[in-house]
Motif scaffolding. Structure first.
Motif, PDB file in Angstrom:
ATOM      1  N   LEU A 173      20.178 -61.733 -19.228  1.00  0.00           N
ATOM      2  CA  LEU A 173      21.544 -61.225 -19.297  1.00  0.00           C
ATOM      3  C   LEU A 173      22.266 -61.671 -20.559  1.00  0.00           C
ATOM      4  O   LEU A 173      23.107 -60.936 -21.092  1.00  0.00           O
ATOM      5  CB  LEU A 173      22.337 -61.650 -18.061  1.00  0.00           C
ATOM      6  N   GLY A 174      21.944 -62.877 -21.058  1.00  0.00           N
ATOM      7  CA  GLY A 174      22.564 -63.333 -22.301  1.00  0.00           C
ATOM      8  C   GLY A 174      22.213 -62.434 -23.464  1.00  0.00           C
ATOM      9  O   GLY A 174      23.074 -62.070 -24.278  1.00  0.00           O
ATOM     10  N   ALA A 175      20.938 -62.035 -23.563  1.00  0.00           N
ATOM     11  CA  ALA A 175      20.502 -61.155 -24.648  1.00  0.00           C
ATOM     12  C   ALA A 175      21.112 -59.765 -24.506  1.00  0.00           C
ATOM     13  O   ALA A 175      21.513 -59.143 -25.501  1.00  0.00           O
ATOM     14  CB  ALA A 175      18.975 -61.061 -24.668  1.00  0.00           C
ATOM     15  N   LEU A 176      21.205 -59.276 -23.283  1.00  0.00           N
ATOM     16  CA  LEU A 176      21.785 -57.949 -23.058  1.00  0.00           C
ATOM     17  C   LEU A 176      23.274 -57.953 -23.384  1.00  0.00           C
ATOM     18  O   LEU A 176      23.789 -57.024 -24.022  1.00  0.00           O
ATOM     19  CB  LEU A 176      21.539 -57.539 -21.611  1.00  0.00           C
ATOM     20  N   ASP A 177      23.963 -58.992 -22.960  1.00  0.00           N
ATOM     21  CA  ASP A 177      25.388 -59.115 -23.280  1.00  0.00           C
ATOM     22  C   ASP A 177      25.607 -59.169 -24.790  1.00  0.00           C
ATOM     23  O   ASP A 177      26.527 -58.537 -25.317  1.00  0.00           O
ATOM     24  CB  ASP A 177      25.953 -60.375 -22.620  1.00  0.00           C
ATOM     25  N   ARG A 178      24.769 -59.910 -25.512  1.00  0.00           N
ATOM     26  CA  ARG A 178      24.941 -60.031 -26.955  1.00  0.00           C
ATOM     27  C   ARG A 178      24.625 -58.720 -27.675  1.00  0.00           C
ATOM     28  O   ARG A 178      25.292 -58.376 -28.661  1.00  0.00           O
ATOM     29  CB  ARG A 178      24.061 -61.163 -27.487  1.00  0.00           C
ATOM     30  N   LEU A 179      23.633 -57.974 -27.196  1.00  0.00           N
ATOM     31  CA  LEU A 179      23.349 -56.673 -27.794  1.00  0.00           C
ATOM     32  C   LEU A 179      24.562 -55.761 -27.681  1.00  0.00           C
ATOM     33  O   LEU A 179      24.942 -55.082 -28.649  1.00  0.00           O
ATOM     34  CB  LEU A 179      22.146 -56.026 -27.102  1.00  0.00           C
ATOM     35  N   ILE A 180      25.221 -55.765 -26.526  1.00  0.00           N
ATOM     36  CA  ILE A 180      26.401 -54.928 -26.323  1.00  0.00           C
ATOM     37  C   ILE A 180      27.553 -55.405 -27.199  1.00  0.00           C
ATOM     38  O   ILE A 180      28.304 -54.593 -27.763  1.00  0.00           O
ATOM     39  CB  ILE A 180      26.786 -54.922 -24.832  1.00  0.00           C
ATOM     40  N   ALA A 181      27.690 -56.728 -27.332  1.00  0.00           N
ATOM     41  CA  ALA A 181      28.760 -57.265 -28.183  1.00  0.00           C
ATOM     42  C   ALA A 181      28.536 -56.899 -29.644  1.00  0.00           C
ATOM     43  O   ALA A 181      29.479 -56.577 -30.368  1.00  0.00           O
ATOM     44  CB  ALA A 181      28.838 -58.784 -28.026  1.00  0.00           C
ATOM     45  N   ASP A 182      27.283 -56.936 -30.087  1.00  0.00           N
ATOM     46  CA  ASP A 182      26.951 -56.623 -31.477  1.00  0.00           C
ATOM     47  C   ASP A 182      27.014 -55.128 -31.756  1.00  0.00           C
ATOM     48  O   ASP A 182      27.385 -54.711 -32.859  1.00  0.00           O
ATOM     49  CB  ASP A 182      25.549 -57.138 -31.827  1.00  0.00           C
ATOM     50  N   GLU A 183      26.638 -54.318 -30.773  1.00  0.00           N
ATOM     51  CA  GLU A 183      26.565 -52.871 -30.957  1.00  0.00           C
ATOM     52  C   GLU A 183      27.228 -52.179 -29.765  1.00  0.00           C
ATOM     53  O   GLU A 183      26.540 -51.699 -28.860  1.00  0.00           O
ATOM     54  CB  GLU A 183      25.114 -52.433 -31.116  1.00  0.00           C
ATOM     55  N   PRO A 184      28.558 -52.128 -29.748  1.00  0.00           N
ATOM     56  CA  PRO A 184      29.290 -51.589 -28.587  1.00  0.00           C
ATOM     57  C   PRO A 184      28.898 -50.157 -28.233  1.00  0.00           C
ATOM     58  O   PRO A 184      29.051 -49.766 -27.061  1.00  0.00           O
ATOM     59  CB  PRO A 184      30.757 -51.653 -29.042  1.00  0.00           C
ATOM     60  N   GLU A 185      28.393 -49.400 -29.202  1.00  0.00           N
ATOM     61  CA  GLU A 185      28.029 -48.019 -28.894  1.00  0.00           C
ATOM     62  C   GLU A 185      26.878 -47.938 -27.882  1.00  0.00           C
ATOM     63  O   GLU A 185      26.671 -46.904 -27.231  1.00  0.00           O
ATOM     64  CB  GLU A 185      27.638 -47.269 -30.173  1.00  0.00           C
ATOM     65  N   PHE A 186      26.131 -49.043 -27.725  1.00  0.00           N
ATOM     66  CA  PHE A 186      25.029 -49.062 -26.770  1.00  0.00           C
ATOM     67  C   PHE A 186      25.536 -48.852 -25.345  1.00  0.00           C
ATOM     68  O   PHE A 186      24.812 -48.360 -24.487  1.00  0.00           O
ATOM     69  CB  PHE A 186      24.263 -50.382 -26.871  1.00  0.00           C
ATOM     70  N   THR A 187      26.790 -49.225 -25.072  1.00  0.00           N
ATOM     71  CA  THR A 187      27.340 -49.068 -23.723  1.00  0.00           C
ATOM     72  C   THR A 187      27.425 -47.607 -23.309  1.00  0.00           C
ATOM     73  O   THR A 187      27.454 -47.302 -22.112  1.00  0.00           O
ATOM     74  CB  THR A 187      28.751 -49.689 -23.621  1.00  0.00           C
ATOM     75  N   LEU A 188      27.463 -46.699 -24.279  1.00  0.00           N
ATOM     76  CA  LEU A 188      27.624 -45.277 -23.960  1.00  0.00           C
ATOM     77  C   LEU A 188      26.306 -44.525 -23.921  1.00  0.00           C
ATOM     78  O   LEU A 188      26.269 -43.351 -23.562  1.00  0.00           O
ATOM     79  CB  LEU A 188      28.554 -44.624 -24.990  1.00  0.00           C
ATOM     80  N   GLU A 189      25.225 -45.185 -24.299  1.00  0.00           N
ATOM     81  CA  GLU A 189      23.944 -44.496 -24.381  1.00  0.00           C
ATOM     82  C   GLU A 189      23.293 -44.354 -23.008  1.00  0.00           C
ATOM     83  O   GLU A 189      23.460 -45.211 -22.136  1.00  0.00           O
ATOM     84  CB  GLU A 189      23.007 -45.242 -25.340  1.00  0.00           C
ATOM     85  N   ARG A 190      22.542 -43.286 -22.851  1.00  0.00           N
ATOM     86  CA  ARG A 190      21.757 -43.092 -21.633  1.00  0.00           C
ATOM     87  C   ARG A 190      20.507 -43.952 -21.747  1.00  0.00           C
ATOM     88  O   ARG A 190      19.712 -43.794 -22.671  1.00  0.00           O
ATOM     89  CB  ARG A 190      21.391 -41.617 -21.454  1.00  0.00           C
ATOM     90  N   THR A 191      20.353 -44.883 -20.835  1.00  0.00           N
ATOM     91  CA  THR A 191      19.245 -45.834 -20.906  1.00  0.00           C
ATOM     92  C   THR A 191      18.571 -45.932 -19.546  1.00  0.00           C
ATOM     93  O   THR A 191      19.237 -46.104 -18.517  1.00  0.00           O
ATOM     94  CB  THR A 191      19.766 -47.237 -21.314  1.00  0.00           C
ATOM     95  N   ASN A 192      17.247 -45.796 -19.552  1.00  0.00           N
ATOM     96  CA  ASN A 192      16.478 -45.996 -18.336  1.00  0.00           C
ATOM     97  C   ASN A 192      16.337 -47.491 -18.090  1.00  0.00           C
ATOM     98  O   ASN A 192      15.890 -48.240 -18.972  1.00  0.00           O
ATOM     99  CB  ASN A 192      15.093 -45.358 -18.450  1.00  0.00           C
TER     100      ASN A 192
END
Length: 472
Positions: A173-192
Motif C-alpha cells: 500500500l505504501g508503494a501504491l499510495d506513492r505512485l498516486i501521489a507522484d502521478e495523480p492522473e493514475f487515479t483516473l485510469e482504468r486498471t485491472n
C-alpha cells in the motif's frame, strides 16, 4: 525444459563466481545482471520497483536480452501462489526473469534460461528463486491454452493483498499510495486489480479516489487459476510505510470504527500498550512479566489505562472463515487466554484495561493512536503501533535480534515514527529453539526468558520518563 535436469546457480553478490558465470556461454548475462542490480539499488526502489511502475504506467517491461543485448519486452507472465511472478521475454520466450520476495519489494532476483535448463538465483538462498518456482511456473505456462482472440498484446494486471497487515501496508500500500501521489492522473485510469486479501480494509475504500479500478477478489490459494496467455501480472511493491498510506487507513477507520468515547479519548494519566504473543519468538515468562509491568505502571501513573494487545482479526477475516480457515481465531484465543490470566491478577487495581485479542484490527489501530507508550515484541506486533503512530516505546526480542541493534532499521521502514528502544540483551536468556530447518533459522524463532523482571520494569519506566511528558 528437461524435467530431469535443472542446474541452479547461487549468484547473490556475496556468492557469485565470475568464472562460473562466464563459463555458461551466455553472451550478455553479466550485462543484464549488472543493469538489474544498478536499477534495484536506487533509493526510489523502496517505494515501487522500476519495472512495476513501467508496467502500470507504460504497459510494458523492457530489458536487454542476455543473448544479443537488444531491447526486448516481456510478453508473458506466470503468477504463483506465493506471489512470485515469472516474466517471459520476446516472442520466443528464450529467457525468463523471476520477481519475488515481497519483503524486499519484489525485486527481480532470478534468471531462467530454458534452452540450457539453468536457473541463476540472484537473491538469498532461502528467500530467492528456487528450482520449485521454475518447475511450477513452467508447468503452468505449458498448460495454458492459446487464446487466438487476444491480439492486442499483453495486458497488465495489478496484484495486491497479504495475510499480514504489516506486509500489506509496508510492501504494497505504501508503494501504491506513492505512485498516486507522484502521478495523480493514475487515479483516473482504468486498471485491472486482483485482490487476494484486505487485512486493513477494502481496497476500494482505502483508495476511494481511484473509481475506475476493476477489482477482482481471489483467495491466495486459488490465485494460480488466474494465469492465461498474454497477461502481465505486476505486484507494485516497496519497503516503506508512507504517511499517505497511513492517512488512508485512518480515514477508513474514522468512518467505520465505533468504539465507546472513553476508548478513543486520551487519558491524561497515561495509556500504555503491552503486547501479547503466544506462537513463537515470545517470552516464556510472559504472564509474570506483563503482570509485574502493569503493576509498576499503575503504581507510577495512578489512574492510567492498560491495553493488552493480542492477535487482531483482519478486516476481511469473514472471507477466510467462509473458506474454512479459522487459524487466526485459534491464535487470538491463545493470546486472549494470556490476557485473561494477566487481567485476573490485576483485578484489584484501579485501572481500565482494554483487551484486543480476537477483536477487529481496526479497533486495535484506533486504540493505538490514543496511547502514550508501548512495550512490544519485536516484529509484527510492534508494527501495529510502532509503524502506524508516532508513539514511543520499548521492543524486546531474543538475543540474536537484540544484539543486531535493529531499532534504526525498524524505524526506517515507516515515515514519521520514532525508533523503539530495546530491552537490554543482558536481561534476556534464549530458550532452545523448538523449530527446525533453514526457514525457521532465518526467522530466528527462538523464545526467550526475561531473567530479571524487576530490572526490565525499571528500564521501561526510565524510557517512559525520557520520551513522554507524563507526570509520575
Amino acid at each position: 525444459m528437461n524435467s530431469d535436469a535443472l542446474r541452479v546457480i547461487q549468484a547473490a553478490p556475496s556468492r557469485r563466481d565470475s568464472h562460473e558465470m562466464a563459463a555458461l556461454g551466455v553472451p550478455f548475462l553479466a550485462h543484464l545482471i549488472d543493469d538489474l542490480e544498478e536499477k534495484q539499488a536506487e533509493h526510489s526502489e523502496c517505494i515501487g520497483r522500476w519495472y512495476q511502475r513501467d508496467l502500470l504506467r507504460k504497459g510494458r517491461f523492457v530489458v536487454r536480452s542476455v543473448w544479443d543485448n537488444e531491447p526486448v519486452q516481456a510478453t508473458q507472465s506466470v503468477l504463483l501462489e506465493d506471489k512470485t511472478i515469472a516474466y517471459g521475454f520476446g516472442s520466443a520466450l528464450n529467457f525468463w526473469l523471476f520477481a519475488g520476495s515481497l519483503g524486499e519489494g519484489a525485486p527481480i532476483q532470478g534468471i531462467y534460461l530454458p534452452q540450457r535448463a539453468i536457473l541463476i538465483n540472484l537473491g538469498h538462498e532461502a528467500w530467492g528463486v528456487t528450482e520449485a518456482h521454475v518447475r511450477k511456473a513452467m508447468s503452468i505456462f505449458n498448460s495454458l491454452p492459446l487464446d487466438m482472440d487476444r491480439i492486442s498484446g499483453p495486458t497488465p494486471s495489478l496484484v495486491t493483498g497479504d495475510a499480514s497487515f504489516a506486509h500489506h501496508i509496508w510492501n504494497q500500500l505504501g508503494a501504491l499510495d506513492r505512485l498516486i501521489a507522484d502521478e495523480p492522473e493514475f487515479t483516473l485510469e482504468r486498471t485491472n486489480v486482483v485482490v487476494m486479501q484486505e487485512p486493513l480494509g477494502p481496497l476500494a475504500e482505502l483508495f476511494d479516489d481511484c473509481p475506475n479500478w476493476k477489482i477482482r477478489y481471489v483467495h491466495s490459494s486459488r490465485v494460480q487459476q488466474l494465469n492465461c496467455r498474454d497477461i502481465l501480472f505486476v505486484q507494485l511493491a516497496g519497503m516503506l510505510v508512507t504517511e499517505g498510506a497511513k492517512a488512508r487507513v485512518f480515514k477508513y477507520l474514522e468512518r467505520t470504527v465505533n468504539l465507546p468515547e472513553a476508548a478513543v479519548r486520551r487519558n491524561p494519566a497515561g495509556r500504555f500498550w503491552l503486547s501479547i504473543r503466544t506462537r513463537n519468538r515470545t517470552i516464556t515468562n510472559q504472564v509474570q512479566f506483563l503482570t509485574e509491568l502493569a503493576n509498576s505502571l499503575i503504581d507510577e501513573y495512578p489512574g492510567c489505562d492498560i491495553v493488552l494487545d493480542g492477535h487482531s482479526l483482519s478486516e476481511d477475516d469473514y472471507r477466510l472463515v467462509e473458506l474454512g480457515d479459522t487459524s487466526n481465531h485459534a491464535i487470538a484465543a491463545a493470546d486472549a487466554d494470556v490476557a485473561a490470566k494477566v487481567i485476573k491478577r490485576l483485578a484489584q487495581r484501579n485501572s481500565k484495561i482494554y483487551q484486543t485479542a480476537g477483536r477487529p484490527l481496526s479497533e486495535a489501530l484506533a486504540l493505538a493512536r490514543t496511547c502514550d507508550f508501548y512495550v512490544c515484541h519485536h516484529g509484527t506486533v510492534q508494527h501495529k503501533i510502532g509503524w502506524f503512530t508516532c508513539v514511543p516505546g520499548v521492543a524486546h526480542a531474543n538475543t540474536r535480534v537484540t544484539r543486531s541493534k535493529p531499532a534504526l532499521s525498524v524505524a526506517a521502514q515507516t515515515e514519521g515514527s520514532p525508533p523503539p528502544s530495546y530491552l537490554p540483551a543482558e536481561l534476556i536468556e534464549d530458550e532452545a529453539s523448538n523449530a527446525r530447518g533453514s526457514l525457521a533459522d532465518a526467522l530466528k524463532h527462538e523464545n526467550y526468558t526475561i531473567v530479571s523482571v524487576d530490572e526490565a520494569c525499571r528500564f521501561v519506566l526510565s524510557e517512559i520518563k525520557a520520551t513522554t511528558a507524563l507526570k509520575a
